[in-house]
Write a protein that holds these residues in place. Sequence first.
Motif, mmCIF file in Angstrom:
data_model
loop_
_atom_site.group_PDB
_atom_site.id
_atom_site.type_symbol
_atom_site.label_atom_id
_atom_site.label_comp_id
_atom_site.label_asym_id
_atom_site.label_seq_id
_atom_site.Cartn_x
_atom_site.Cartn_y
_atom_site.Cartn_z
ATOM 1 N N PHE A 141 7.174 -4.447 -5.775
ATOM 2 C CA PHE A 141 8.140 -5.059 -5.193
ATOM 3 C C PHE A 141 7.201 -5.271 -3.446
ATOM 4 O O PHE A 141 7.757 -5.919 -2.893
ATOM 5 C CB PHE A 141 9.099 -3.953 -4.804
ATOM 6 C CG PHE A 141 10.452 -3.761 -3.404
ATOM 7 C CD1 PHE A 141 11.055 -4.928 -4.270
ATOM 8 C CD2 PHE A 141 10.178 -3.650 -2.852
ATOM 9 C CE1 PHE A 141 12.353 -6.422 -3.777
ATOM 10 C CE2 PHE A 141 11.003 -4.084 -2.132
ATOM 11 C CZ PHE A 141 12.247 -5.057 -2.151
ATOM 12 N N GLY A 142 6.326 -4.178 -3.636
ATOM 13 C CA GLY A 142 5.850 -4.502 -1.964
ATOM 14 C C GLY A 142 4.887 -5.524 -2.045
ATOM 15 O O GLY A 142 5.540 -5.979 -0.881
ATOM 16 N N LEU A 171 0.780 3.617 -2.548
ATOM 17 C CA LEU A 171 0.639 5.416 -2.840
ATOM 18 C C LEU A 171 1.962 6.363 -3.064
ATOM 19 O O LEU A 171 1.859 7.293 -3.454
ATOM 20 C CB LEU A 171 0.551 5.877 -1.245
ATOM 21 C CG LEU A 171 0.102 5.311 -0.491
ATOM 22 C CD1 LEU A 171 -0.116 6.222 1.010
ATOM 23 C CD2 LEU A 171 -1.511 6.550 -0.832
ATOM 24 N N ALA A 172 3.198 5.246 -3.195
ATOM 25 C CA ALA A 172 4.539 6.416 -3.730
ATOM 26 C C ALA A 172 4.585 6.388 -5.369
ATOM 27 O O ALA A 172 4.704 7.598 -5.691
ATOM 28 C CB ALA A 172 5.769 5.359 -2.975
ATOM 29 N N ASP A 173 4.022 4.888 -5.664
ATOM 30 C CA ASP A 173 3.840 4.939 -7.252
ATOM 31 C C ASP A 173 2.491 6.420 -8.087
ATOM 32 O O ASP A 173 2.954 6.854 -8.568
ATOM 33 C CB ASP A 173 3.612 3.695 -7.795
ATOM 34 C CG ASP A 173 4.461 2.759 -7.545
ATOM 35 O OD1 ASP A 173 6.251 3.760 -7.920
ATOM 36 O OD2 ASP A 173 4.339 1.569 -7.500
ATOM 37 N N PHE A 198 1.637 -1.061 0.417
ATOM 38 C CA PHE A 198 0.202 -0.210 0.041
ATOM 39 C C PHE A 198 1.176 1.747 0.436
ATOM 40 O O PHE A 198 0.547 2.654 -0.530
ATOM 41 C CB PHE A 198 -1.025 0.179 1.424
ATOM 42 C CG PHE A 198 -1.848 -1.346 1.490
ATOM 43 C CD1 PHE A 198 -3.129 -1.310 0.360
ATOM 44 C CD2 PHE A 198 -1.645 -2.696 1.396
ATOM 45 C CE1 PHE A 198 -4.427 -2.461 0.164
ATOM 46 C CE2 PHE A 198 -2.524 -3.492 1.492
ATOM 47 C CZ PHE A 198 -3.671 -3.694 0.866
ATOM 48 N N THR A 199 1.842 1.178 0.693
ATOM 49 C CA THR A 199 2.806 2.413 0.281
ATOM 50 C C THR A 199 3.436 2.417 -0.628
ATOM 51 O O THR A 199 3.966 3.830 -1.595
ATOM 52 C CB THR A 199 3.578 2.490 2.177
ATOM 53 O OG1 THR A 199 5.145 0.893 1.806
ATOM 54 C CG2 THR A 199 3.387 2.734 3.394
ATOM 55 N N GLY A 256 7.466 2.679 5.051
ATOM 56 C CA GLY A 256 7.121 4.035 3.724
ATOM 57 C C GLY A 256 9.263 4.530 4.183
ATOM 58 O O GLY A 256 9.317 5.247 3.376
ATOM 59 N N THR A 257 9.377 3.568 4.940
ATOM 60 C CA THR A 257 10.887 4.504 4.494
ATOM 61 C C THR A 257 12.326 3.350 4.241
ATOM 62 O O THR A 257 13.731 3.703 4.563
ATOM 63 C CB THR A 257 11.835 4.884 6.133
ATOM 64 O OG1 THR A 257 11.734 3.932 6.839
ATOM 65 C CG2 THR A 257 10.894 6.487 6.444
#
Lengths: 410, 48
Positions: free
Chosen positions: A345-346, A71-73, A67-68, A118-119
């Motif tokens: 990748f997530g 959001l990043a994409d 999910f992060t 997220g990091t």
Amino acid sequence: MSNVTGIVRRWGLLVLAGGLIMGLSLGIRQSQGLFMLPISMGMSWSIEEVGFAFAIQNLVWGLTQPFTGMLADRFGSARVILFGVLIYAAGLVAMANSPELTLFNINAGVLIGVGLAGTAFGVVYGAVSKIVPHADSAWAIGAVGAIGGLVQFLVVPLVHQLLNSHAWDGTLIVLGVLFAVLGPLAFLLRTKRADESVDNHGDQSMSDAISEAFRHNGFWLLNLGFMACGFQLAFLAGHVPAYLVDRGLPLSVGGTAIALISLTNIAGTFVFGYVGGSIFRRKYTLSFLYFCRIAAMITFITVPLSPVSTYIFAAVIGFLWLGTVPLTSGLVAQIFGTKYLTTLFGFVFFGHQLGAFLGIWLAGYVFDTTGSYNLIWWVAIAAGAIAALVHMPINDRVVMRTKTTEAYST
Amino acid sequence: MSKRISVSSIATFWVIALVVITAIVYGFRHYLDPVFVFSYAYAMKFCG
């Protein structure tokens, strides 16, 4: 050298920012073990109760990584990394101020789990792969991993020192503030939003990209291989230090082994990040890496245990430690492109965390029921063999979507 | 076609090398602390 100097000038700041954020994120996570006894004694909670929060954290990290990634994409990596840093920092400060166990589980498990998603690798490697052009990306990916590894190597002893001077709650607050201060570095990792990307995706939507990946055999083989990686690393990181102490080796040997793993990991992450793609095909490099892990583990458990055998094993396994991450991320980018890399990748990383959960739990279960780690060593070796074999048949050619899109557009 | 490497590049390289070596020595010394090793080895079984 002048070529390297040019690359450093172009991408040095971005690589430094990515490495610092990723290293601090993973380093704080790696040092959590040092908090267990002080928190347990300070709050009168059992070690198992404190450990449960960290188990939740591992699962939340894996569950939220897709999910992060989405959001990043969708909105760009910088915003997600900044959000991750802030939620991670808030989680650390909140952990220090958790009067009851449920709240501690939420802060340490959920907030920091989301912060890690997220990091850490997923979003940071995704951002670097999107920003840096293909010609320089192998170097950049390798360098981000190496800087991250060095920071990770330093954070663990730094936390140990802080624990002696600031107690556990003070240390968590210091770490939270330190991470929050580094948050603005995220803006050096700005990527385009999905709707601005000019990668070879045509007008492919995120759900199309996910469904395309799920229909690709190679995606599932990558998942299986990365799950085996998670299993091996969680077992080795979680149980080998205790194994060495239990087998009667002096504590200094155990300490040197832990340091050697962290140090050679720095070199290994750079080397595998660099050679994968630029010199060797990633899928074969991954197979080679897993075969080397198997050889190292078989040799270690079959030769008599001594300080020398421990040092050699630690140096070799450390070199092979996180090299899988840039290679796996790179292979996803190579096959499916970079537009939805962080999302895809997530999903692969979720498999890794599932394997990690199994590695920690199963190793503890086997040790408690048989009184020895022998069986779990062989399970880890078998997992490595599966991983080495499943990468070979992966079809690593770019998906045919490119031609279809062109055909439609002409 | 060889390009001259500037003094600042060489100086930067050596500063980075020095920082990395100092960091490694600092870290390594702490990893040998028996209290650190014991608590790390004991607790990692629970959080991996």
